[in-house]
Design a protein around this motif. Sequence first.
Motif, mmCIF file in Angstrom:
data_model
loop_
_atom_site.group_PDB
_atom_site.id
_atom_site.type_symbol
_atom_site.label_atom_id
_atom_site.label_comp_id
_atom_site.label_asym_id
_atom_site.label_seq_id
_atom_site.Cartn_x
_atom_site.Cartn_y
_atom_site.Cartn_z
ATOM 1 N N GLU A 109 -9.313 -4.544 -1.280
ATOM 2 C CA GLU A 109 -9.247 -2.951 -1.314
ATOM 3 C C GLU A 109 -7.952 -2.572 -2.331
ATOM 4 O OE1 GLU A 109 -11.287 -0.182 0.097
ATOM 5 O OE2 GLU A 109 -12.603 -1.767 0.295
ATOM 6 N N VAL B 185 -8.546 -0.431 -5.643
ATOM 7 C CA VAL B 185 -7.961 0.884 -5.831
ATOM 8 C C VAL B 185 -7.054 0.935 -6.948
ATOM 9 C CG1 VAL B 185 -6.491 2.441 -4.791
ATOM 10 C CG2 VAL B 185 -8.279 1.639 -3.652
ATOM 11 N N HIS C 236 -15.225 7.290 -3.370
ATOM 12 C CA HIS C 236 -15.100 5.948 -2.345
ATOM 13 C C HIS C 236 -13.688 6.276 -1.877
ATOM 14 C CE1 HIS C 236 -17.543 3.798 -5.628
ATOM 15 N NE2 HIS C 236 -18.274 4.044 -4.651
ATOM 16 N N ILE C 237 -12.646 6.713 -2.314
ATOM 17 C CA ILE C 237 -11.355 6.741 -1.887
ATOM 18 C C ILE C 237 -11.440 7.971 -1.095
ATOM 19 C CG2 ILE C 237 -9.100 7.650 -1.986
ATOM 20 C CD1 ILE C 237 -9.163 5.767 -4.705
ATOM 21 N N MET D 227 -1.096 5.528 -6.955
ATOM 22 C CA MET D 227 -2.648 5.711 -6.679
ATOM 23 C C MET D 227 -3.120 7.274 -6.864
ATOM 24 S SD MET D 227 -4.221 4.733 -2.836
ATOM 25 C CE MET D 227 -2.843 3.749 -2.512
ATOM 26 N N TRP E 246 0.810 -1.064 -0.133
ATOM 27 C CA TRP E 246 -0.170 -0.023 0.059
ATOM 28 C C TRP E 246 0.942 1.245 0.063
ATOM 29 C CZ3 TRP E 246 -5.153 1.025 -0.757
ATOM 30 C CH2 TRP E 246 -6.069 0.159 -0.560
ATOM 31 N N ILE F 277 -5.780 12.595 -7.045
ATOM 32 C CA ILE F 277 -5.961 12.833 -5.358
ATOM 33 C C ILE F 277 -5.072 13.966 -5.384
ATOM 34 C CG2 ILE F 277 -5.727 12.174 -3.179
ATOM 35 C CD1 ILE F 277 -6.215 9.342 -4.085
ATOM 36 N N HIS G 160 -5.702 8.330 -9.501
ATOM 37 C CA HIS G 160 -7.107 8.886 -9.120
ATOM 38 C C HIS G 160 -7.095 10.207 -8.833
ATOM 39 C CE1 HIS G 160 -9.089 4.841 -8.212
ATOM 40 N NE2 HIS G 160 -7.814 4.449 -7.885
ATOM 41 N N TYR H 294 -12.456 7.939 3.094
ATOM 42 C CA TYR H 294 -11.685 7.804 4.060
ATOM 43 C C TYR H 294 -11.266 8.821 4.796
ATOM 44 C CZ TYR H 294 -11.079 3.002 2.543
ATOM 45 O OH TYR H 294 -11.455 1.516 2.265
ATOM 46 N N ASN I 285 -13.327 8.057 -7.148
ATOM 47 C CA ASN I 285 -12.553 8.948 -6.244
ATOM 48 C C ASN I 285 -13.464 9.185 -5.060
ATOM 49 O OD1 ASN I 285 -10.579 9.030 -8.352
ATOM 50 N ND2 ASN I 285 -11.061 11.182 -8.929
ATOM 51 N N ILE J 95 -1.925 10.693 2.712
ATOM 52 C CA ILE J 95 -2.451 9.434 2.479
ATOM 53 C C ILE J 95 -1.757 8.379 3.207
ATOM 54 C CG2 ILE J 95 -2.864 7.813 0.443
ATOM 55 C CD1 ILE J 95 -2.968 10.526 -1.364
ATOM 56 N N LYS K 27 -12.424 1.470 -7.928
ATOM 57 C CA LYS K 27 -13.314 2.272 -7.031
ATOM 58 C C LYS K 27 -13.196 3.731 -7.618
ATOM 59 C CE LYS K 27 -12.180 0.637 -2.316
ATOM 60 N NZ LYS K 27 -13.333 0.878 -1.555
#
Length: 125
Positions: free
Chosen positions: A86, A90, A99-100, A43, A36, A49, A47, A103, A97, A56, A95
């Motif tokens: 998960e 991802v 959904h992420i 990631m 992860w 982010i 996405h 968190y 954005n 993160i 998934k």
Amino acid sequence: MIQPGIFGVAEHAITTASASSADAARTRALGLYRKWQKSVPEMMKLHEINMPSAAIRAKIREEFERNRNVEKLEVRDILYAKGQMEYQEVMNVWKQNNHIMNYFAKEEAPPRPTSFLDKFYEGRS
């Protein structure tokens, strides 16, 4: 073995197996944690982010720390399988954005009003 999915090849898929001991379960969990953490830049790019990578990484650590004291091997196996699923969702962009970002909802949300007048001004009584 990687199975083809509807939209192409399902990457990052692994077969589930039970851990033979607490040490094996710990080793698997640490491996998943490292996977992860190493995937954070990819990631963020996949996405789009717009957050610091440190935030993160801290959230990933928080999620793993939440289950640190689980002792039953069966529960550890389930948590590992869920964590792996998960990760697959991802990294395969299954998934969305939102959904992420769920968190991070607690950190991003404004403080909830506590007094009667604050609730009234917010439109909640």
